[in-house]
Design an enzyme around this catalytic site. Structure first.
Site, PDB file in Angstrom:
ATOM      1  N   ASP A  11       0.954  -1.249   0.101  1.00  0.00           N
ATOM      2  CA  ASP A  11       0.036   0.157  -0.202  1.00  0.00           C
ATOM      3  C   ASP A  11       0.680   1.195   0.159  1.00  0.00           C
ATOM      4  O   ASP A  11       1.620   1.433   1.056  1.00  0.00           O
ATOM      5  CB  ASP A  11      -0.929  -0.137   1.309  1.00  0.00           C
ATOM      6  CG  ASP A  11      -1.855   1.074   1.315  1.00  0.00           C
ATOM      7  OD1 ASP A  11      -1.516   1.931   0.445  1.00  0.00           O
ATOM      8  OD2 ASP A  11      -2.844   0.825   1.965  1.00  0.00           O
ATOM      9  N   ASN A  25      -6.114  13.215 -10.600  1.00  0.00           N
ATOM     10  CA  ASN A  25      -6.892  13.624 -11.831  1.00  0.00           C
ATOM     11  C   ASN A  25      -6.688  15.210 -11.931  1.00  0.00           C
ATOM     12  O   ASN A  25      -6.252  15.713 -10.962  1.00  0.00           O
ATOM     13  CB  ASN A  25      -8.287  13.258 -12.228  1.00  0.00           C
ATOM     14  CG  ASN A  25      -9.018  13.956 -10.843  1.00  0.00           C
ATOM     15  OD1 ASN A  25      -9.185  14.996 -10.540  1.00  0.00           O
ATOM     16  ND2 ASN A  25      -9.603  12.931  -9.883  1.00  0.00           N
ATOM     17  N   GLY A  33      -9.372   4.996  -6.257  1.00  0.00           N
ATOM     18  CA  GLY A  33      -7.876   4.246  -6.585  1.00  0.00           C
ATOM     19  C   GLY A  33      -6.888   4.765  -5.325  1.00  0.00           C
ATOM     20  O   GLY A  33      -7.362   4.970  -4.126  1.00  0.00           O
ATOM     21  N   ASP A  35      -5.293   7.570  -5.499  1.00  0.00           N
ATOM     22  CA  ASP A  35      -5.723   9.013  -4.926  1.00  0.00           C
ATOM     23  C   ASP A  35      -6.719   9.110  -3.806  1.00  0.00           C
ATOM     24  O   ASP A  35      -6.597   9.782  -2.580  1.00  0.00           O
ATOM     25  CB  ASP A  35      -6.472   9.530  -6.098  1.00  0.00           C
ATOM     26  CG  ASP A  35      -6.604  11.313  -6.054  1.00  0.00           C
ATOM     27  OD1 ASP A  35      -6.002  11.735  -5.259  1.00  0.00           O
ATOM     28  OD2 ASP A  35      -7.262  11.788  -6.944  1.00  0.00           O
ATOM     29  N   SER A 136      -1.726   5.635 -13.888  1.00  0.00           N
ATOM     30  CA  SER A 136      -2.486   5.109 -15.164  1.00  0.00           C
ATOM     31  C   SER A 136      -2.987   3.792 -15.101  1.00  0.00           C
ATOM     32  O   SER A 136      -3.482   3.399 -16.231  1.00  0.00           O
ATOM     33  CB  SER A 136      -1.804   5.599 -16.209  1.00  0.00           C
ATOM     34  OG  SER A 136      -1.866   7.146 -16.436  1.00  0.00           O
ATOM     35  N   THR A 137      -2.466   2.839 -14.637  1.00  0.00           N
ATOM     36  CA  THR A 137      -2.886   1.460 -14.662  1.00  0.00           C
ATOM     37  C   THR A 137      -4.217   0.971 -13.846  1.00  0.00           C
ATOM     38  O   THR A 137      -4.602  -0.337 -13.977  1.00  0.00           O
ATOM     39  CB  THR A 137      -1.634   0.390 -13.964  1.00  0.00           C
ATOM     40  OG1 THR A 137      -1.633   0.445 -12.789  1.00  0.00           O
ATOM     41  CG2 THR A 137      -0.279   0.896 -14.843  1.00  0.00           C
ATOM     42  N   GLY A 138      -4.739   1.968 -13.395  1.00  0.00           N
ATOM     43  CA  GLY A 138      -6.392   1.475 -12.577  1.00  0.00           C
ATOM     44  C   GLY A 138      -7.365   2.170 -13.624  1.00  0.00           C
ATOM     45  O   GLY A 138      -7.656   1.381 -14.662  1.00  0.00           O
ATOM     46  N   VAL A 139      -7.821   2.897 -12.975  1.00  0.00           N
ATOM     47  CA  VAL A 139      -9.110   3.578 -13.530  1.00  0.00           C
ATOM     48  C   VAL A 139      -8.773   4.214 -15.034  1.00  0.00           C
ATOM     49  O   VAL A 139      -9.667   3.881 -15.724  1.00  0.00           O
ATOM     50  CB  VAL A 139      -9.427   4.969 -12.604  1.00  0.00           C
ATOM     51  CG1 VAL A 139     -10.715   5.794 -13.380  1.00  0.00           C
ATOM     52  CG2 VAL A 139      -9.867   4.449 -11.278  1.00  0.00           C
TER      53      VAL A 139
END
Ligand code: AR6
Length: 191
Positions: A11, A25, A33, A35, A136-139
Site C-alpha cells: 500500500d 486527476n 484508487g 488518490d 495510469s494502470t487502474g481507472v
C-alpha cells in the site's frame, strides 16, 4: 551510475519516504484508487492544500506549455505539483495526472512526463526517497506491462543518483509487481 530502483508489493499510503507520488486527476480534488486512499489516510489537510494550489495553478506551474490544457481547467496531464502529506508518514505528496490509455493514440510521452515531472518536483523539495504507484494502470486502464516499461525506463533516465537515494515503485497486487519486476530486469540488461 543509475539510481537505486526498488519494488514493493503493498500500500503506497503506508510507505515512509520523503515524497509519495499520487496518481491524481486534473481537478486535484480527489477520486478513487490510490488518490482516494491517499486522501483517506492523509486526512483533510492534503485536500485543503490541493484547493489552495488549484487557485494558484498558473503561478504554481510557472508556465503553460504549448498544446497543454488551458490553465483554469486544473493540472494538465503529465505535470506535477506538491502538497503537504497530512497524517501520512511522508514529507510531501506530489500529485501528477497520468494519461488515460488509448489504443489508437500513443500517449506514452505523457506517462513518461508524469515520472520526470514528479522527480523534478521531488528534487526541488530535496526529497531523496520517492515512492510511485503504477500511474495510469487502474481507472485509466493502461496495460501493466507497457506502463511498467515506460515508468522504469523514465526513472532510470531521469533520476540523478546524486539527488536520490531510492525510487520505490509500490505495486498493489501481484500482477503489477510482476510486470515491474520484468521491466526492471529487462532495463538492467540493457544498460
Ligand atoms: N497503494 C498502491 N497502489 C494502489 C493503491 C494503494 N493504496 N490503490 C490502488 N493502487 P488508480 P490511475 C494501484 O486507479 O489509473 C482516481 O480516481 C492500482 O491497482 O489509482 O492513474 C484519480 O482521481 C493501479 O495499479 O490511478 C483519477 O481520476 C494503480 O494504483 C484516476 O483514478 C493506479 O490506479 C487515475 O487513474
Amino acid at each position: 551510475m543509475t539510481v537505486s530502483i526498488t519494488l514493493v508489493q503493498g500500500d503506497l499510503t503506508r510507505q515512509r519516504v520523503d515524497a509519495l507520488v499520487n496518481a491524481a486527476n486534473s481537478s486535484l480534488l480527489g477520486g478513487g484508487g490510490v488518490d482516494g486512499a491517499i486522501h483517506r489516510r492523509g486526512g483533510p489537510e492534503i485536500l485543503a492544500d490541493c484547493r489552495r494550489l488549484r487557485a494558484s495553478l498558473p503561478q504554481a506551474l510557472n508556465s503553460v506549455r504549448a498544446g497543454e490544457t488551458p490553465i483554469g481547467k486544473g493540472l494538465p496531464t503529465g505535470r506535477a505539483v506538491a502538497t503537504v502529506a497530512g497524517k501520512l508518514d511522508a514529507g510531501h505528496v506530489i500529485h501528477t495526472v497520468g494519461p488515460v490509455w488509448s489504443a489508437t493514440e500513443d500517449r506514452s510521452e505523457l506517462l513518461a512526463s508524469c515520472h520526470r515531472e514528479a522527480l523534478r518536483v521531488a528534487a526541488e523539495l530535496g526529497a531523496r526517497t520517492v515512492a510511485f504507484p503504477a500511474i495510469s494502470t487502474g481507472v485509466y486502464r493502461w496495460p501493466l506491462d507497457d506502463a511498467a516499461r515506460v515508468a522504469v525506463r523514465t526513472v532510470r533516465e531521469a533520476a540523478d543518483p546524486a539527488l536520490f537515494d531510492e525510487v520505490r515503485f509500490v505495486l498493489f497486487d501481484r500482477a503489477a509487481y510482476d510486470a515491474f519486476a520484468e521491466a526492471l530486469a529487462a532495463s538492467g540488461d540493457a544498460t
